[in-house]
Design an enzyme around this catalytic site. Structure first.
Site, PDB file in Angstrom:
ATOM      1  N   GLN A  88      -2.268   4.000 -44.923  1.00 13.17           N
ATOM      2  CA  GLN A  88      -3.489   3.999 -44.126  1.00 13.17           C
ATOM      3  C   GLN A  88      -3.225   3.332 -42.778  1.00 13.17           C
ATOM      4  OE1 GLN A  88      -7.048   3.329 -46.164  1.00 13.17           O
ATOM      5  NE2 GLN A  88      -8.248   3.613 -44.312  1.00 13.17           N
ATOM      6  N   PHE A  89      -2.921   4.152 -41.776  1.00 12.61           N
ATOM      7  CA  PHE A  89      -2.616   3.617 -40.454  1.00 12.61           C
ATOM      8  C   PHE A  89      -3.826   2.932 -39.825  1.00 12.61           C
ATOM      9  CE2 PHE A  89      -4.532   7.530 -39.039  1.00 12.61           C
ATOM     10  CZ  PHE A  89      -5.045   7.244 -37.774  1.00 12.61           C
ATOM     11  N   THR A  90      -5.037   3.277 -40.260  1.00 15.68           N
ATOM     12  CA  THR A  90      -6.233   2.698 -39.659  1.00 15.68           C
ATOM     13  C   THR A  90      -6.370   1.204 -39.939  1.00 15.68           C
ATOM     14  OG1 THR A  90      -7.635   3.316 -41.530  1.00 15.68           O
ATOM     15  CG2 THR A  90      -7.469   4.902 -39.728  1.00 15.68           C
TER      16      THR A  90
END
Length: 155
Positions: A88-90
């Site tokens: 999850q890059f967010t």
């Protein structure tokens, strides 16, 4: 590396209508974010931390009321609890200024994907049953957060 760790009764991830990973708990659903300075050594450190983090009831391994609604004395390694690991890059989004987050701190896919894979590989080498999402895909994650119990880890 940054991880949001949720103690769960169950969790699943679906891509294009297909379930690509699921666990029946008690276990952990782990969202993993990677930044530019992360290394394979940090991936291994995160995996070891996840495998040994004491979040479950000391007697049964159960969660929720049996664990008093809080962390306990047992880790996934103590009773073979499964983990669902999802990239999850967010997690490295920054919304301190304005109303639109920036993603400058998130590592690009060619850097991040091998490091998320390294976390999974190290967990498996430690003996963990690990399910995963699909890197870069539009994933639908469902879970029953037991407690609720959520911890933020950074290594």
């Amino acid at each position: 590396m940054r991880a949001v760790v949720q103690r769960v009764a169950e969790a699943a991830v679906v891509v294009d209508g297909e379930c690509v990973g699921s666990i029946d708990g008690p276990g952990l659903c782990v969202l993993v974010g990677v930044t530019h300075e992360d290394t394979p050594a940090k991936a291994a450190q995160l995996a070891r931390k996840l495998w040994t983090l004491r979040l479950f009831d000391p007697e049964t391994g159960e969660t929720g009321e049996a664990a008093g609604g809080s962390g306990g004395e047992r880790s996934c390694s103590d009773f073979g609890a499964p983990l669902l690991v999802i990239s999850q890059f967010t997690l490295y989004g920054d919304a301190r200024k304005g109303r639109r987050p920036t993603w400058n701190a998130a590592a690009p896919g060619p850097v991040a994907e091998p490091l998320v894979d390294a976390v999974v590989a190290e967990l498996r080498a430690l003996g963990a049953k690990v399910e995963t999402g699909r890197f870069g895909a539009d994933m639908k994650v469902s879970l029953v957060n037991d407690g609720p119990f959520t911890v933020l880890l950074e290594v």
